[in-house]
Design an enzyme around this catalytic site. Structure first.
Site, short mmCIF file in Angstrom:
data_model
loop_
_atom_site.label_atom_id
_atom_site.label_comp_id
_atom_site.label_asym_id
_atom_site.label_seq_id
_atom_site.Cartn_x
_atom_site.Cartn_y
_atom_site.Cartn_z
CB VAL A 61 -2.83 -2.81 -5.34
CG1 VAL A 61 -4.21 -2.68 -5.39
CG2 VAL A 61 -2.27 -1.76 -6.23
CG ASN A 87 -4.61 3.01 -13.68
OD1 ASN A 87 -4.09 3.49 -14.83
ND2 ASN A 87 -4.83 3.58 -12.87
CE1 TYR A 152 5.58 5.16 -13.44
CE2 TYR A 152 6.92 5.62 -15.44
CZ TYR A 152 5.80 5.47 -14.58
OH TYR A 152 4.75 5.61 -15.12
CB ALA A 154 13.48 -0.97 -12.66
CE LYS A 156 4.33 2.10 -14.60
NZ LYS A 156 3.01 1.67 -14.47
CB ILE A 185 -1.11 10.16 -20.36
CG1 ILE A 185 -0.47 9.40 -21.32
CG2 ILE A 185 -2.39 10.46 -20.68
CD1 ILE A 185 -0.60 9.30 -22.73
P1 NAP Z 1 -2.13 9.04 -10.95
O1 NAP Z 1 -2.96 10.24 -11.74
O2 NAP Z 1 -0.96 9.33 -10.20
O3 NAP Z 1 -3.09 8.25 -10.71
C1 NAP Z 1 -2.61 6.63 -10.09
C2 NAP Z 1 -3.74 6.42 -9.01
O4 NAP Z 1 -3.11 5.19 -8.46
C3 NAP Z 1 -4.03 7.53 -7.98
O5 NAP Z 1 -5.21 7.39 -7.78
C4 NAP Z 1 -3.38 6.88 -6.89
O6 NAP Z 1 -4.01 7.02 -5.51
C5 NAP Z 1 -3.43 5.20 -6.93
N1 NAP Z 1 -2.55 4.57 -6.39
C6 NAP Z 1 -1.26 4.85 -5.68
N2 NAP Z 1 -0.62 3.90 -4.89
C7 NAP Z 1 -1.71 3.13 -4.80
C8 NAP Z 1 -1.75 1.69 -4.27
N3 NAP Z 1 -0.69 1.22 -3.40
N4 NAP Z 1 -2.90 1.12 -4.24
C9 NAP Z 1 -4.02 1.55 -4.86
N5 NAP Z 1 -3.99 2.53 -5.56
C10 NAP Z 1 -2.72 3.36 -5.69
O7 NAP Z 1 -1.27 8.36 -12.29
P2 NAP Z 1 -1.71 8.32 -13.69
O8 NAP Z 1 -1.11 9.27 -14.74
O9 NAP Z 1 -3.27 8.36 -14.09
O10 NAP Z 1 -0.92 6.58 -13.96
C11 NAP Z 1 -1.82 5.72 -14.28
C12 NAP Z 1 -0.97 4.52 -14.58
O11 NAP Z 1 -0.29 4.77 -15.94
C13 NAP Z 1 0.34 4.25 -13.90
O12 NAP Z 1 0.55 2.90 -13.73
C14 NAP Z 1 1.52 5.18 -14.43
O13 NAP Z 1 2.75 4.62 -14.14
C15 NAP Z 1 0.97 4.69 -15.84
N6 NAP Z 1 1.29 5.76 -16.88
C16 NAP Z 1 1.07 7.04 -16.62
C17 NAP Z 1 1.80 7.88 -17.82
C18 NAP Z 1 1.53 9.33 -17.64
O14 NAP Z 1 1.96 10.10 -18.60
N7 NAP Z 1 0.65 9.81 -16.89
C19 NAP Z 1 2.63 7.48 -18.52
C20 NAP Z 1 2.92 6.12 -18.70
C21 NAP Z 1 2.58 5.28 -17.87
P3 NAP Z 1 -3.47 8.30 -4.71
O15 NAP Z 1 -4.26 9.56 -5.36
O16 NAP Z 1 -3.83 8.21 -3.06
O17 NAP Z 1 -2.00 8.48 -4.98
#
Ligand code: NAP
Length: 244
Positions: A61, A87, A152, A154, A156, A185
Protein backbone atom coordinates in the site's frame (compact mmCIF):
# COMPACT_ATOMS: atom_id res chain seq x y z
CA UNK A 1 -24.31 -5.58 2.63
CA UNK A 2 -21.69 -2.94 3.52
CA UNK A 3 -17.99 -3.53 2.88
CA UNK A 4 -14.92 -2.70 4.96
CA UNK A 5 -11.41 -2.58 3.43
CA UNK A 6 -8.66 -3.02 6.04
CA UNK A 7 -5.01 -2.62 5.04
CA UNK A 8 -2.35 -4.85 6.65
CA UNK A 9 -5.04 -7.14 8.04
CA UNK A 10 -3.36 -10.59 7.98
CA UNK A 11 -2.38 -10.32 11.64
CA UNK A 12 -2.22 -8.08 14.71
CA UNK A 13 -4.60 -5.17 15.12
CA UNK A 14 -5.75 -5.35 11.48
CA UNK A 15 -6.88 -8.96 11.86
CA UNK A 16 -8.74 -8.10 15.10
CA UNK A 17 -10.48 -5.21 13.31
CA UNK A 18 -11.47 -7.53 10.44
CA UNK A 19 -13.01 -10.02 12.87
CA UNK A 20 -14.87 -7.32 14.80
CA UNK A 21 -16.28 -5.59 11.70
CA UNK A 22 -17.34 -9.00 10.36
CA UNK A 23 -19.22 -9.60 13.64
CA UNK A 24 -20.85 -6.20 13.05
CA UNK A 25 -22.06 -7.54 9.66
CA UNK A 26 -19.55 -6.03 7.22
CA UNK A 27 -18.16 -7.98 4.28
CA UNK A 28 -14.37 -7.84 4.61
CA UNK A 29 -11.76 -6.89 1.99
CA UNK A 30 -8.44 -8.04 3.44
CA UNK A 31 -5.13 -6.56 2.32
CA UNK A 32 -1.53 -7.41 3.11
CA UNK A 33 1.74 -7.49 1.21
CA UNK A 34 1.26 -10.90 -0.43
CA UNK A 35 -0.69 -14.19 -0.24
CA UNK A 36 2.07 -15.64 1.93
CA UNK A 37 1.00 -13.33 4.77
CA UNK A 38 -2.26 -15.33 4.99
CA UNK A 39 -0.63 -18.77 4.98
CA UNK A 40 -0.67 -20.67 8.30
CA UNK A 41 -3.27 -18.15 9.38
CA UNK A 42 -7.02 -18.80 9.73
CA UNK A 43 -8.24 -15.20 9.90
CA UNK A 44 -10.05 -15.29 6.53
CA UNK A 45 -11.81 -18.58 7.44
CA UNK A 46 -12.79 -17.19 10.86
CA UNK A 47 -14.37 -14.16 9.19
CA UNK A 48 -16.21 -16.28 6.59
CA UNK A 49 -17.51 -18.53 9.39
CA UNK A 50 -19.42 -15.51 10.67
CA UNK A 51 -21.54 -15.62 7.49
CA UNK A 52 -20.11 -12.57 5.72
CA UNK A 53 -18.09 -12.46 2.49
CA UNK A 54 -14.32 -12.08 2.64
CA UNK A 55 -11.66 -11.73 -0.08
CA UNK A 56 -7.94 -10.93 -0.10
CA UNK A 57 -6.57 -8.04 -2.19
CA UNK A 58 -2.79 -8.24 -1.88
CA UNK A 59 -0.37 -5.43 -2.56
CA UNK A 60 2.11 -2.98 -1.08
CA UNK A 61 0.00 0.00 0.00
CA UNK A 62 3.00 2.34 -0.08
CA UNK A 63 2.71 2.17 -3.90
CA UNK A 64 0.31 4.67 -5.49
CA UNK A 65 -0.69 2.58 -8.52
CA UNK A 66 -1.12 -0.56 -6.38
CA UNK A 67 -3.61 1.28 -4.15
CA UNK A 68 -5.58 2.51 -7.17
CA UNK A 69 -5.94 -1.09 -8.34
CA UNK A 70 -6.86 -2.40 -4.86
CA UNK A 71 -9.55 0.30 -4.43
CA UNK A 72 -11.04 -0.36 -7.89
CA UNK A 73 -10.89 -4.16 -7.49
CA UNK A 74 -12.60 -4.07 -4.06
CA UNK A 75 -15.29 -1.72 -5.35
CA UNK A 76 -15.91 -3.88 -8.41
CA UNK A 77 -16.00 -7.10 -6.38
CA UNK A 78 -18.25 -5.92 -3.53
CA UNK A 79 -20.10 -3.02 -5.21
CA UNK A 80 -19.08 -0.41 -2.60
CA UNK A 81 -16.43 0.50 -0.03
CA UNK A 82 -18.28 1.78 3.02
CA UNK A 83 -15.43 1.68 5.55
CA UNK A 84 -11.69 2.14 4.95
CA UNK A 85 -9.33 1.27 7.79
CA UNK A 86 -5.75 2.48 7.16
CA UNK A 87 -3.96 0.00 9.40
CA UNK A 88 -0.80 -1.22 7.60
CA UNK A 89 2.30 0.01 9.39
CA UNK A 90 5.93 -0.79 10.17
CA UNK A 91 8.63 0.31 12.59
CA UNK A 92 12.35 0.79 11.83
CA UNK A 93 13.49 2.23 15.16
CA UNK A 94 16.76 3.98 15.96
CA UNK A 95 17.98 7.12 17.68
CA UNK A 96 18.17 10.10 15.34
CA UNK A 97 21.98 10.20 15.36
CA UNK A 98 22.07 6.71 13.90
CA UNK A 99 18.86 6.58 11.88
CA UNK A 100 19.56 5.94 8.20
CA UNK A 101 17.80 7.56 5.28
CA UNK A 102 16.43 4.12 4.35
CA UNK A 103 14.92 3.67 7.83
CA UNK A 104 13.28 7.09 7.57
CA UNK A 105 12.01 6.77 4.01
CA UNK A 106 10.63 3.23 4.39
CA UNK A 107 8.52 4.12 7.44
CA UNK A 108 7.20 7.31 5.82
CA UNK A 109 6.31 5.34 2.67
CA UNK A 110 4.46 2.48 4.39
CA UNK A 111 2.83 4.39 7.26
CA UNK A 112 2.14 7.78 5.71
CA UNK A 113 2.11 7.65 1.91
CA UNK A 114 -0.13 4.58 2.03
CA UNK A 115 -2.74 6.68 3.84
CA UNK A 116 -2.55 9.40 1.15
CA UNK A 117 -2.88 6.71 -1.53
CA UNK A 118 -5.89 5.03 0.04
CA UNK A 119 -7.63 8.24 1.13
CA UNK A 120 -7.36 9.48 -2.45
CA UNK A 121 -8.59 6.41 -4.33
CA UNK A 122 -11.14 5.15 -1.80
CA UNK A 123 -12.17 8.77 -1.08
CA UNK A 124 -13.08 9.16 -4.77
CA UNK A 125 -15.29 6.05 -4.57
CA UNK A 126 -16.90 7.25 -1.32
CA UNK A 127 -17.56 10.69 -2.85
CA UNK A 128 -19.56 9.05 -5.63
CA UNK A 129 -21.41 6.92 -3.04
CA UNK A 130 -22.05 10.04 -0.92
CA UNK A 131 -21.17 8.14 2.23
CA UNK A 132 -18.20 6.47 3.88
CA UNK A 133 -16.09 6.08 7.00
CA UNK A 134 -12.31 6.50 6.96
CA UNK A 135 -10.51 5.33 10.09
CA UNK A 136 -6.71 5.53 10.33
CA UNK A 137 -4.28 4.04 12.83
CA UNK A 138 -2.18 6.83 14.33
CA UNK A 139 -0.25 6.28 17.59
CA UNK A 140 0.59 7.95 20.88
CA UNK A 141 4.04 8.39 19.27
CA UNK A 142 2.42 10.82 16.83
CA UNK A 143 0.81 12.78 19.67
CA UNK A 144 3.68 12.95 22.17
CA UNK A 145 6.84 11.73 20.33
CA UNK A 146 8.92 8.73 21.38
CA UNK A 147 12.73 8.46 21.59
CA UNK A 148 14.08 6.20 18.83
CA UNK A 149 11.00 6.72 16.67
CA UNK A 150 11.57 9.97 14.75
CA UNK A 151 10.40 8.29 11.52
CA UNK A 152 7.41 6.53 13.10
CA UNK A 153 6.30 9.58 15.14
CA UNK A 154 6.50 11.77 12.03
CA UNK A 155 4.36 9.33 10.03
CA UNK A 156 1.74 9.04 12.76
CA UNK A 157 1.56 12.82 13.39
CA UNK A 158 1.07 13.23 9.63
CA UNK A 159 -1.86 10.79 9.70
CA UNK A 160 -3.57 13.05 12.27
CA UNK A 161 -3.16 16.10 9.99
CA UNK A 162 -4.34 14.12 6.97
CA UNK A 163 -7.41 12.89 8.90
CA UNK A 164 -8.43 16.40 9.94
CA UNK A 165 -7.89 17.70 6.39
CA UNK A 166 -9.95 15.01 4.69
CA UNK A 167 -12.66 15.39 7.36
CA UNK A 168 -12.97 19.03 6.25
CA UNK A 169 -12.72 18.24 2.52
CA UNK A 170 -15.25 15.39 2.51
CA UNK A 171 -17.57 16.17 5.45
CA UNK A 172 -20.25 17.72 3.23
CA UNK A 173 -20.33 14.51 1.15
CA UNK A 174 -21.46 12.37 4.09
CA UNK A 175 -17.97 11.00 4.74
CA UNK A 176 -16.36 10.99 8.18
CA UNK A 177 -12.63 10.62 8.88
CA UNK A 178 -11.22 9.82 12.29
CA UNK A 179 -8.01 8.40 13.76
CA UNK A 180 -7.31 6.16 16.72
CA UNK A 181 -4.03 6.54 18.62
CA UNK A 182 -3.13 3.28 20.35
CA UNK A 183 -0.59 3.12 23.14
CA UNK A 184 1.21 -0.19 23.75
CA UNK A 185 -0.83 -3.04 22.23
CA UNK A 186 0.31 -6.69 22.31
CA UNK A 187 1.03 -7.65 18.66
CA UNK A 188 3.98 -8.95 16.59
CA UNK A 189 5.02 -5.28 16.17
CA UNK A 190 5.56 -4.77 19.93
CA UNK A 191 6.84 -8.32 20.58
CA UNK A 192 10.11 -7.10 19.02
CA UNK A 193 10.78 -4.60 21.85
CA UNK A 194 13.29 -5.47 24.57
CA UNK A 195 12.08 -6.39 28.08
CA UNK A 196 13.62 -3.10 29.27
CA UNK A 197 11.61 -1.07 26.71
CA UNK A 198 8.40 -2.96 27.62
CA UNK A 199 8.93 -2.34 31.36
CA UNK A 200 9.57 1.38 30.76
CA UNK A 201 6.32 1.64 28.79
CA UNK A 202 4.31 -0.27 31.42
CA UNK A 203 5.49 2.08 34.18
CA UNK A 204 3.79 5.00 32.39
CA UNK A 205 0.40 3.27 31.87
CA UNK A 206 -2.28 4.17 34.44
CA UNK A 207 -4.03 0.79 34.00
CA UNK A 208 -0.70 -1.06 34.51
CA UNK A 209 -1.27 -3.47 31.63
CA UNK A 210 -0.76 -3.56 27.85
CA UNK A 211 -3.72 -3.25 25.51
CA UNK A 212 -5.12 -6.06 23.37
CA UNK A 213 -5.85 -5.77 19.60
CA UNK A 214 -9.56 -6.36 20.34
CA UNK A 215 -9.60 -3.16 22.44
CA UNK A 216 -8.57 -1.17 19.36
CA UNK A 217 -11.09 -3.05 17.22
CA UNK A 218 -13.92 -2.07 19.58
CA UNK A 219 -13.28 1.65 19.09
CA UNK A 220 -12.89 1.18 15.31
CA UNK A 221 -16.26 -0.64 15.36
CA UNK A 222 -17.84 2.41 17.03
CA UNK A 223 -16.28 4.76 14.44
CA UNK A 224 -17.60 2.52 11.63
CA UNK A 225 -21.11 2.38 13.12
CA UNK A 226 -24.15 4.68 12.92
CA UNK A 227 -23.52 5.61 16.57
CA UNK A 228 -20.60 7.83 15.45
CA UNK A 229 -22.47 9.53 12.59
CA UNK A 230 -21.64 13.06 13.90
CA UNK A 231 -18.02 12.34 14.90
CA UNK A 232 -15.37 13.48 12.42
CA UNK A 233 -11.83 14.86 12.41
CA UNK A 234 -11.13 13.38 15.85
CA UNK A 235 -8.27 11.39 17.35
CA UNK A 236 -9.27 8.87 20.01
CA UNK A 237 -6.39 7.77 22.24
CA UNK A 238 -6.60 4.11 23.34
CA UNK A 239 -3.71 3.72 25.73
CA UNK A 240 -4.94 2.68 29.18
CA UNK A 241 -4.19 6.20 30.40
CA UNK A 242 -0.62 6.53 29.10
CA UNK A 243 -1.06 10.27 29.08
CA UNK A 244 -3.80 12.48 30.58
P1 NAP B 1 1.81 -5.75 12.88
O1 NAP B 1 1.44 -6.87 13.78
O2 NAP B 1 3.23 -5.59 12.47
O3 NAP B 1 0.87 -5.82 11.60
C1 NAP B 1 1.00 -4.90 10.55
C2 NAP B 1 0.55 -5.56 9.28
O4 NAP B 1 0.75 -4.63 8.19
C3 NAP B 1 1.35 -6.82 8.95
O5 NAP B 1 0.49 -7.86 8.57
C4 NAP B 1 2.25 -6.36 7.82
O6 NAP B 1 2.62 -7.36 6.91
C5 NAP B 1 1.34 -5.35 7.13
N1 NAP B 1 2.11 -4.49 6.23
C6 NAP B 1 3.34 -3.97 6.44
N2 NAP B 1 3.74 -3.26 5.39
C7 NAP B 1 2.74 -3.32 4.47
C8 NAP B 1 2.56 -2.77 3.18
N3 NAP B 1 3.49 -2.01 2.62
N4 NAP B 1 1.43 -3.06 2.51
C9 NAP B 1 0.47 -3.84 3.06
N5 NAP B 1 0.58 -4.37 4.29
C10 NAP B 1 1.70 -4.12 5.00
O7 NAP B 1 1.39 -4.36 13.52
P2 NAP B 1 0.22 -3.98 14.56
O8 NAP B 1 0.83 -3.86 15.90
O9 NAP B 1 -0.97 -4.85 14.36
O10 NAP B 1 -0.09 -2.49 14.06
C11 NAP B 1 -1.17 -2.15 13.21
C12 NAP B 1 -1.25 -0.64 13.12
O11 NAP B 1 -1.42 -0.08 14.43
C13 NAP B 1 0.04 -0.01 12.56
O12 NAP B 1 -0.29 1.09 11.75
C14 NAP B 1 0.76 0.45 13.81
O13 NAP B 1 1.65 1.51 13.55
C15 NAP B 1 -0.41 0.89 14.68
N6 NAP B 1 -0.08 0.91 16.11
C16 NAP B 1 0.28 -0.22 16.77
C17 NAP B 1 0.62 -0.15 18.12
C18 NAP B 1 1.01 -1.35 18.92
O14 NAP B 1 1.32 -1.18 20.12
N7 NAP B 1 1.01 -2.55 18.38
C19 NAP B 1 0.58 1.09 18.77
C20 NAP B 1 0.22 2.22 18.05
C21 NAP B 1 -0.13 2.13 16.73
P3 NAP B 1 3.97 -8.22 7.15
O15 NAP B 1 3.60 -9.29 8.11
O16 NAP B 1 4.31 -8.76 5.80
O17 NAP B 1 5.00 -7.26 7.67
Amino acid sequence: MATALITGSARGIGAAIALRLAKDGFDIAFNDLNEGCFENNDIVDRVRALGVKAEIFCGDVSKHDVCEKIANDVNEHFGSIDVLVNNAGITRDGLLARMTEEQYDSVIAVNQKSVFNMMKFVGNIMRRQKHGRIISLASVAGLYGNPGQMNYSASKAAIIGMTKTIAKELGSRGITANAVAPGFIRTPMTDKLTEEQKAAMLAQIAMKRYGEPEEIAGVVSFLASDDSSYVTGQVIEISGGLSM
